[in-house]
Scaffold this motif. Structure first.
Motif, mmCIF file in Angstrom:
data_model
loop_
_atom_site.group_PDB
_atom_site.id
_atom_site.type_symbol
_atom_site.label_atom_id
_atom_site.label_comp_id
_atom_site.label_asym_id
_atom_site.label_seq_id
_atom_site.Cartn_x
_atom_site.Cartn_y
_atom_site.Cartn_z
ATOM 1 N N GLN A 14 0.826 -1.201 0.000
ATOM 2 C CA GLN A 14 0.000 0.000 0.000
ATOM 3 C C GLN A 14 0.863 1.256 0.000
ATOM 4 O O GLN A 14 0.563 2.241 -0.693
ATOM 5 N N GLU A 15 1.952 1.208 0.760
ATOM 6 C CA GLU A 15 2.887 2.334 0.774
ATOM 7 C C GLU A 15 3.592 2.452 -0.572
ATOM 8 O O GLU A 15 3.824 3.562 -1.076
ATOM 9 N N ALA A 16 3.945 1.323 -1.177
ATOM 10 C CA ALA A 16 4.601 1.348 -2.485
ATOM 11 C C ALA A 16 3.701 1.990 -3.534
ATOM 12 O O ALA A 16 4.167 2.789 -4.369
ATOM 13 N N VAL A 17 2.418 1.667 -3.510
ATOM 14 C CA VAL A 17 1.488 2.252 -4.487
ATOM 15 C C VAL A 17 1.419 3.769 -4.317
ATOM 16 O O VAL A 17 1.285 4.508 -5.308
ATOM 17 N N ARG A 18 1.566 4.256 -3.097
ATOM 18 C CA ARG A 18 1.601 5.711 -2.875
ATOM 19 C C ARG A 18 2.753 6.343 -3.650
ATOM 20 O O ARG A 18 2.607 7.452 -4.181
ATOM 21 N N ILE A 19 3.886 5.657 -3.719
ATOM 22 C CA ILE A 19 5.025 6.182 -4.483
ATOM 23 C C ILE A 19 4.659 6.314 -5.952
ATOM 24 O O ILE A 19 4.976 7.313 -6.606
#
Length: 261
Positions: free
Chosen positions: A89-94
């Protein structure tokens, strides 16, 4: 700009430099990826920034996840990563950030570290760098959206070659296959990345954001959907003997003895 524990953000004209500070290998976890994503959100909100350089201290850009030896009684070497669904989920924010990113890859970009490097728009690297999607060598499945981003960047067959062999791709070969955009001596990687980002930042900020949104249309959504699939495969493989053997063999610097179970 927020105060971070594992990254710093510096201003270079209209360019933001995000530096990962977990030397020497800059292993990632949910916290690190979340800090990078939050920094990018704040850069997006500041009109004075027009481009980003993502760099790292130490000898590696990002050597991936530090699986290491599990604690006594812990059967899962990946447990210290935390909940991988939260990590993704954090990666998708990037991938949802709005401004162009140049990755300064001065050393190894391995596994999820490769995923982080590929999340950038461009990569400046050197002959000493090594790029590897080493998941199958660990008895694992690729993650960080690499099953979407890597084929789109270097072509399906080159991505299959990296996935199936887990080989390390040197800087010259990365340039040849399109995995890197610029190859310079190792001590010039960061300066060259800043130079490229500054060249980008000379252009219309509204035009940059608009054009980038067109060029990357749907990418974050594709990554989000694919990480759901990657996570399901990884969850199954985390419970196998082969995964434990792959992690142990990597730690012991030997060829793994996989049994297919």
């Amino acid at each position: 700009m927020s105060t971070f524990t594992d990254i710093v953000v510096e201003k270079h004209g209209h360019v933001a430099l995000i530096e990962i500070r977990r030397p020497p290998l800059n292993f990632f976890d949910i916290s690190l990826i979340g800090q990078i994503a939050t920094a990018l959100d704040q850069i997006d909100a500041d009109p004075d920034y027009r481009a980003v350089v993502l760099a790292a201290q130490g000898k590696a850009f990002c050597a991936g996840a530090n699986f290491g030896t599990p604690e006594p009684g812990d059967k899962d070497p990946a447990v210290q990563l935390g909940k991988i669904n939260h990590l993704y989920q954090e990666a998708v924010r990037i991938f949802r950030n709005k401004k162009p990113i140049v990755a300064a890859v001065q050393g190894a970009a391995i596994g999820g570290g490769l995923g982080l490097a590929v999340s950038a728009d461009f990569r400046v690297t050197c002959p000493e760098a090594r790029f590897a999607a080493n998941f199958t060598r660990l008895g694992f499945h690729p993650g960080f959206g690499l099953t979407v981003t890597l084929p789109e960047l270097i072509g399906k067959n080159n991505a299959e070659l990296m996935f199936y062999t887990s080989r390390r791709v040197i800087g010259e070969d990365a340039l040849r296959m399109g995995l890197a955009n610029v190859l310079v001596p190792q001590d010039q990687v960061r300066a060259e990345a800043l130079k490229l980002a500054s060249e980008i930042a000379e252009n219309s900020p509204l035009g940059l954001i608009s054009t980038r949104a067109t060029m990357r249309a749907g990418l974050a959504d594709r990554v989000a959907a694919q990480t759901d699939h990657e996570l399901a495969e990884q969850t199954t493989l985390r419970a196998t003997e082969d995964f434990k053997e792959g992690v142990k063999a990597t730690e012991e610097r030997r060829v793994p003895n996989f049994k297919g179970r």
